[in-house]
Design a protein around this motif. Structure first.
Motif, PDB file in Angstrom:
ATOM      1  N   ARG A 123       2.273   1.957  -3.577  1.00  0.00           N
ATOM      2  CA  ARG A 123       1.459   2.057  -4.708  1.00  0.00           C
ATOM      3  C   ARG A 123       0.624   3.354  -4.474  1.00  0.00           C
ATOM      4  O   ARG A 123       0.396   4.034  -5.388  1.00  0.00           O
ATOM      5  CB  ARG A 123       0.426   0.818  -4.498  1.00  0.00           C
ATOM      6  N   TYR A 124       0.264   3.689  -3.216  1.00  0.00           N
ATOM      7  CA  TYR A 124      -0.694   4.794  -2.984  1.00  0.00           C
ATOM      8  C   TYR A 124       0.010   6.037  -2.262  1.00  0.00           C
ATOM      9  O   TYR A 124      -0.470   7.049  -2.355  1.00  0.00           O
ATOM     10  CB  TYR A 124      -1.859   4.334  -2.027  1.00  0.00           C
TER      11      TYR A 124
ATOM     12  N   SER B 120      -5.161   9.236  -1.558  1.00  0.00           N
ATOM     13  CA  SER B 120      -4.948   8.239  -2.422  1.00  0.00           C
ATOM     14  C   SER B 120      -5.477   6.672  -1.857  1.00  0.00           C
ATOM     15  O   SER B 120      -5.951   5.939  -2.410  1.00  0.00           O
ATOM     16  CB  SER B 120      -3.460   8.264  -2.915  1.00  0.00           C
TER      17      SER B 120
ATOM     18  N   ASP C 102       0.820  -1.100  -0.132  1.00  0.00           N
ATOM     19  CA  ASP C 102      -0.151   0.053  -0.035  1.00  0.00           C
ATOM     20  C   ASP C 102       0.986   1.160   0.001  1.00  0.00           C
ATOM     21  O   ASP C 102       0.412   2.326  -0.645  1.00  0.00           O
ATOM     22  CB  ASP C 102      -0.860  -0.037   1.383  1.00  0.00           C
TER      23      ASP C 102
ATOM     24  N   SER D  96      -8.288   4.096  -2.366  1.00  0.00           N
ATOM     25  CA  SER D  96      -8.124   2.668  -2.885  1.00  0.00           C
ATOM     26  C   SER D  96      -8.985   1.802  -2.051  1.00  0.00           C
ATOM     27  O   SER D  96      -9.438   0.505  -2.450  1.00  0.00           O
ATOM     28  CB  SER D  96      -6.715   2.430  -2.674  1.00  0.00           C
ATOM     29  N   ARG D  97      -9.621   2.171  -0.857  1.00  0.00           N
ATOM     30  CA  ARG D  97     -10.341   1.320  -0.045  1.00  0.00           C
ATOM     31  C   ARG D  97     -12.179   1.866  -0.217  1.00  0.00           C
ATOM     32  O   ARG D  97     -12.809   1.271   0.404  1.00  0.00           O
ATOM     33  CB  ARG D  97      -9.847   1.629   1.430  1.00  0.00           C
TER      34      ARG D  97
END
Ligand SMILES: O=P(O)(O)OC[C@H]1O[C@@H](O)[C@H](O)[C@@H](O)[C@@H]1O
Length: 252
Positions: free
Chosen positions: A60-61, A73, A57, A77-78
């Motif tokens: 990526r974010y 971000s 995580d 994603s969630r």
């Protein structure tokens, strides 16, 4: 020279994870803050608690982005949407600013308590760049850049700094947009085609690629060499000392 193509006259260094061992401090603070939040969120919504992954995580974010962008971000994603709130929100506020303030307090506590370690190969590279007459700037999304450089004893090594504070003041778009690196090159009096970017974050190498810089060096500290290449690195090294001439290293 220094593993860079001819025509490069300056270097733009990301800080966390490239110059200083602070990417792990950030990753741990993000995990601690998000896990606290996700537990509360699970209790409130009845959905299962799925912790923040400090590697997947983070890479990526969050990594390389300005703090508020990182918070937004990962929440996106969630599928979680929170109010923005405002900069003065308390650390327990369920807002983008509240969560970001909590994360910053955790980072600053660790930096103030433990100090900051550098990557020796990076320091040697910066000094070699200086000795070779290359211009040098730090380009970091962190609003704590001044504090971290100072704690690491690196402040005097750079002629310019474009960081999270400068970006906010000048309304520069954060990485992966190229704007911060373009501002770094400009501060050194260079065109992008005359500057090399040094980055460990996917968002950062993407910014280097988007700005059409002469060369983008991906610094792989966590085993994501392929992803760094895919996002725009021209070369990937695990330490900047790999770019130094061994003869210069021996003489140093
Ligand atoms: O919260 P700060 O210190 O302003 O830093 C923002 C971001 O700065 C980047 O350099 C880091 O890669 C991120 O992990 C960090 O979250």
């Amino acid at each position: 020279m220094l593993g860079l193509p001819d025509g490069v006259r300056g270097c733009l260094f990301d800080m966390d994870g490239v110059l200083t061992r602070t990417a792990t401090v950030h990753a741990a603070a993000w995990k601690s803050m998000f896990d606290e939040f996700l537990r509360r969120w699970a209790g409130r919504t009845g959905q299962p608690f799925v912790p923040f992954d400090a590697v997947a995580d983070y890479d990526r974010y969050v990594d390389g982005k300005e703090r508020l962008d990182g918070t937004r971000s990962f929440l996106r994603s969630r599928g979680i949407s929170l109010p923005e709130g405002s900069p003065g929100d308390p650390q327990d506020a369920m807002t983008v600013h509240g969560l970001s303030n909590r994360k910053n307090a955790l980072v600053q506590t660790v930096i103030d308590r433990d100090g900051v370690e550098t990557f020796p190969g990076s320091v040697r590279y910066v000094l070699a760049a200086r000795d070779a007459g290359l211009r040098r700037a730090v380009v970091s999304s962190s609003a704590n850049t001044e504090r971290v450089l100072s704690a690491a004893g690196l402040t005097g090594h750079f002629e310019a700094r474009v960081d999270g504070v400068v970006a906010q003041r000048r309304h520069l778009a954060g990485k992966p947009a190229p704007d911060m690196y373009l501002a770094g090159a400009e501060a050194l009096g260079l065109k992008p085609s005359e500057a090399a970017v040094f980055e460990d974050a996917l968002a950062g190498v993407a910014a280097g690629r988007a700005g059409r810089f002469a060369f983008v060096v991906g610094v792989d500290r966590t085993g994501q060499a392929d992803a760094l290449r895919d996002h725009g690195a021209d070369i990937v090294v695990s330490d900047l000392s790999e770019l130094l001439d061994p003869r210069d290293e021996a003489a140093r």
